[in-house]
Write an enzyme that holds these catalytic residues in place. Structure first.
Site, PDB file in Angstrom:
ATOM      1  N   ASP A  99       0.828  -1.206   0.000  1.00 39.74           N
ATOM      2  CA  ASP A  99       0.000   0.000   0.000  1.00 39.74           C
ATOM      3  C   ASP A  99       0.865   1.259   0.000  1.00 39.74           C
ATOM      4  OD1 ASP A  99      -2.338  -1.461   0.023  1.00 39.74           O
ATOM      5  OD2 ASP A  99      -2.596  -1.351   2.188  1.00 39.74           O
TER       6      ASP A  99
ATOM      7  N   LEU B 286     -10.668  -1.383  -4.844  1.00 41.66           N
ATOM      8  CA  LEU B 286     -11.187  -0.322  -3.972  1.00 41.66           C
ATOM      9  C   LEU B 286     -10.077   0.666  -3.676  1.00 41.66           C
ATOM     10  CD1 LEU B 286     -13.319  -2.200  -1.272  1.00 41.66           C
ATOM     11  CD2 LEU B 286     -14.170  -0.498  -2.879  1.00 41.66           C
TER      12      LEU B 286
ATOM     13  N   LYS C 131     -13.934  -5.658   5.938  1.00 37.83           N
ATOM     14  CA  LYS C 131     -13.147  -5.977   4.743  1.00 37.83           C
ATOM     15  C   LYS C 131     -12.423  -7.296   4.986  1.00 37.83           C
ATOM     16  CE  LYS C 131      -9.857  -4.003   1.451  1.00 37.83           C
ATOM     17  NZ  LYS C 131      -8.960  -5.158   1.376  1.00 37.83           N
TER      18      LYS C 131
ATOM     19  N   ARG D 100     -10.436 -12.711  -9.781  1.00 36.81           N
ATOM     20  CA  ARG D 100     -10.525 -11.349 -10.294  1.00 36.81           C
ATOM     21  C   ARG D 100      -9.667 -11.150 -11.537  1.00 36.81           C
ATOM     22  NH1 ARG D 100     -10.794  -6.594  -6.920  1.00 36.81           N
ATOM     23  NH2 ARG D 100      -9.658  -7.747  -5.320  1.00 36.81           N
TER      24      ARG D 100
END
EC number: 6.5.1.2
Length: 729
Positions: free
Chosen positions: A54, A101, A132, A153
């Site tokens: 992140d 997201l 989450k 995905r």
């Protein structure tokens, strides 16, 4: 947030006013992120923890925000997920694109997102907040109620066909439980692996000679992406669904619900698994309260979570707000501070405890996790090291959940370079050299049998008897216990048995020296020097004398002689006899001599003691040098019996009471003493047998459990009334 030191970090610090420097910094970040994506999505073996990934993405976003000319269609900020592994699974195209997201990491960022959403629409839509799930995103396609396809995905448009594997998950129905299914519906959800089953799986893999997984999320991904569905079938995978991408109704009489929360009720009626942890809220304050609550209770739910997802509940408003190239504008994820990080396992060493148990522990490069810096973590025993499959030199995933002791979850196998090597459990005690053995046949723990003379065991027993649970001698910490039992000088330590603790004099400690890091003007030089521990250094003006802490030590030793009997029992380090059992024994027998003389049957018959503690007591008193400790302490003036005193009113007799949270007039030990003194049972956990829960500020999960079980909750004033009268009628 912990960033991985690399060349991209150095580029960020360079002068970005130059276009070439900016392009280089951008290229380095993109390369690093794509490398991490490949490891995460394709190999199911991330090289860094989520928080570190992140951080890389945020640095790229910041760079592109400052210099928009760097943005390209292929930038990680504009794309989703990873490439599809066509060598293992067939590629399939999602009917509706699977987005990622955007994340926020504090309430200021969250309020910024909230304000933007409110400004973008005149509607006063509510927000659905949910946990989450830290798992693997999966897309389910049902046609006329029948499951026809399941896919990963992938890159958001093309995923991997894992239908056969998903059919092995018991949570997922092959047929929706409805007479009026949509003609076609794509349902999104997360597949996860329960944490408690994770260690068992890794142990089985290591035993089979296979590579273990780094963490539960990757064990879920790896289990679901098996070529053989039979392998997936034996893994305890679960799934929760949380969204719809495409809904084609069979006819106009059964349209798609208008709100996200209604979708969840539709899922439930169809027999699909949904999370019970969601709530529809209106204001930002309510959203922040929801986030705060689950930040404190994130380990009380059935799966791992790493944040909270906040979505507009009204689906028409969702469609109005739309999407960016990679994420919906109508949803965001609030990410909690990381509890998992990756770091280097420098070494595995062992320590010897007060009972002789020899425990391996991991020595790691210091890393910040869950708000504290960690550089050591227990590995329990040699068997556990093998079970986890970790090697010295590995990059490992480290987990620290709140106040829980740090735990090494597993190795990042993909980061190995061949220099790693196995840990070998020692055969002899590192403290005294005695050959290690098992306490009983088949015991996984190795122990040093030299309990009387092993310096490490003695030092730990001294440290333990000084703890708050025993004599409560504040001036006798871990370093002082080592100085007493294993100093650098003199060769003969001042204390060779705890029996002589209360016979020590200040003169006995005058020559005790230990090694410490040398400092010059408060700055460490990197050298070690020999210094007195219990005495001050001699100077030209002042001779060496007992330090202030040493004076305090002797004052506290003198006070310790008058402690309650139960504390004396704890201080003796009798196996299985902790504070609770010690209190029970002291209350029943009143003197140590009576406990020592009691037969096995008499001890076992005491409520709350039982055969295990009784046998441990009889075994302990059968050892000569144990009895010498008791006799020496008694001769030194340690009180071995409780004074006769009038028993207080037993107003809580027969009641089981749990206390939690911060109380204004009771300490933790104080309320426990009050409950026990009034004849009640002070329990640490809430169950159906609990009569009352006394709840103070920040009560936490025990309050939630009490309410769910219907246990009556008392505030402090009400508890005092119960304590006084024994009744609340």
């Amino acid at each position: 947030m912990t960033a991985t030191p690399d060349s991209t970090g150095e580029s960020d610090k360079s002068d970005l006013s130059d276009a070439t420097a900016r392009a280089q910094a951008h290229a380095e970040l993109v390369e690093k992120i794509e490398e991490q994506r490949a490891a995460y999505y394709k190999d199911d073996s991330p090289l860094v923890a989520d928080a570190e990934y992140d951080d890389l993405v945020h640095r790229l976003e910041d760079l592109e925000e400052k210099f928009p000319e760097l943005v390209t269609d292929s930038s990680p900020t504009q794309t989703v997920g990873g490439n599809v592994d066509t060598s293992t699974f067939d590629p399939v195209e999602h009917i509706g694109r699977m987005y990622s997201l955007d994340n926020v990491f504090d309430f200021e960022e969250l309020r910024g997102w909230y304000d933007r959403v409110r400004a973008a629409t005149s509607a006063t839509s509510k927000f659905l907040c949910e946990l989450k799930i830290d798992g693997l995103a999966v897309n389910l396609l049902y046609r006329n109620g029948e499951l026809v396809r399941a896919a990963t995905r992938g890159d958001g448009r093309i995923g991997e066909d894992i239908t056969a594997n998903v059919r092995t998950i018991s949570d997922i129905p092959d047929k929706l439980d409805t007479d009026y299914p949509p003609a076609e519906v794509e349902i999104r959800g997360e597949v996860f692996f329960p944490l408690e089953k994770f260690t068992e799986l890794n142990a089985a893999l290591v035993e089979e000679g296979k590579s273990p997984f780094a963490n539960p999320r990757n064990s879920a991904a790896g289990s679901l992406r098996q070529k053989d569905p039979a392998v997936t079938a034996v893994r305890p995978l679960h799934m929760l669904v949380h969204g719809i991408a495409v809904w084609t109704p069979a006819d106009d009489s059964h349209p798609e619900p208008g709100h996200q929360s209604e979708v969840y009720e539709q899922f439930r009626s169809w027999g699909l698994p949904i999370s019970e942890y969601f709530k529809v809220l209106e204001t930002i304050d309510e959203i922040e309260d929801f986030i705060t609550h689950y930040g404190e209770h994130r380990h009380d739910v059935t799966h791992e979570i790493d944040g909270i997802v906040i979505k507009i509940d009204d689906i028409a408003v969702q469609e109005t707000l739309g999407y960016t190239s990679r994420a919906p504008r109508w949803a965001t994820a609030f990410k909690y501070p990381p509890e998992e990080v990756t770091t280097k396992l420098i070494d595995i060493q062992v320590q010897v405890g007060r009972t002789g148990r020899v425990t391996p522990f991991a020595v790691m490069e210091p890393v910040t996790v869950a708000g504290s810096t960690v550089e050591r973590a227990t590995l329990h025993n040699g068997y556990e090291v093998t079970r986890k499959g970790v090697l010295i030199g590995d990059t490992v995933t480290l987990r620290k959940a709140g106040d829980v002791i740090p735990e090494v979850l597993g190795p990042v196998v993909a980061a190995r370079d061949g220099s790693e090597y196995e840990f070998v459990m020692p055969t002899h005690c590192p403290s005294c050299g005695t050959e290690l053995g098992e306490q009983k046949a088949g015991d996984k723990d190795k122990r040093c049998p030299n309990s009387r003379s092993c310096p490490a065991q003695l030092a730990n027993r001294i440290f333990y008897l000084a703890s708050r649970a025993a004599f409560d001698i504040e001036a006798l910490g871990e370093e002082a216990a080592l100085a007493l039992t294993a100093p650098a000088e003199p060769e003969a330590p001042p204390l060779t048995s705890e029996a002589f603790l209360f016979d020590l004099t200040a003169e006995d400690l005058a020559d005790v020296k230990i090694y410490r890091n040398k400092k010059v003007k408060g700055v460490e030089t990197g050298e070690r020097e020999l210094v007195p521990y219990f005495y001050t250094r001699a100077t030209a003006k002042k001779p060496s004398a007992p330090s202030a802490n040493t004076t305090k030590l002797f004052e506290e030793l003198d006070k310790a002689k008058d402690q309650d009997l139960w504390r004396v029992l704890v201080a003796l380090s009798i196996r299985h006899v902790g504070p609770t059992a010690a209190r029970t024994l002291a209350a029943h027998f009143r003197t140590l001599e009576a406990i020592r003389a009691a037969e096995l049957e008499e001890l076992s018959a005491v409520d709350g003691i039982g055969s295990t503690i009784a046998a441990s007591l009889r075994d302990w008193f059968a050892v000569d040098w144990h009895v010498e400790i008791v006799d020496a302490w008694a001769a030194a003036g340690v009180r071995m019996e409780d004074e006769e005193q009038e028993t207080g009113a037993q107003t809580l007799e027969g009641m089981t009471i749990v206390a939690t949270g911060s109380l204004s007039t009771f300490t933790r030990d104080g309320i426990k003493e009050a409950i026990l003194g009034a004849g009640g049972k002070a329990s640490s956990s809430v169950s159906k047998k609990t009569d009352y829960l006394v709840a103070g500020d920040n009560a936490g999960s025990k309050l939630d459990k009490a309410e769910s079980l219907g246990v009556r909750v008392l505030d402090e004033d009400t508890f005092r009334a119960l304590l006084d009268t024994g009744s609340l009628d």
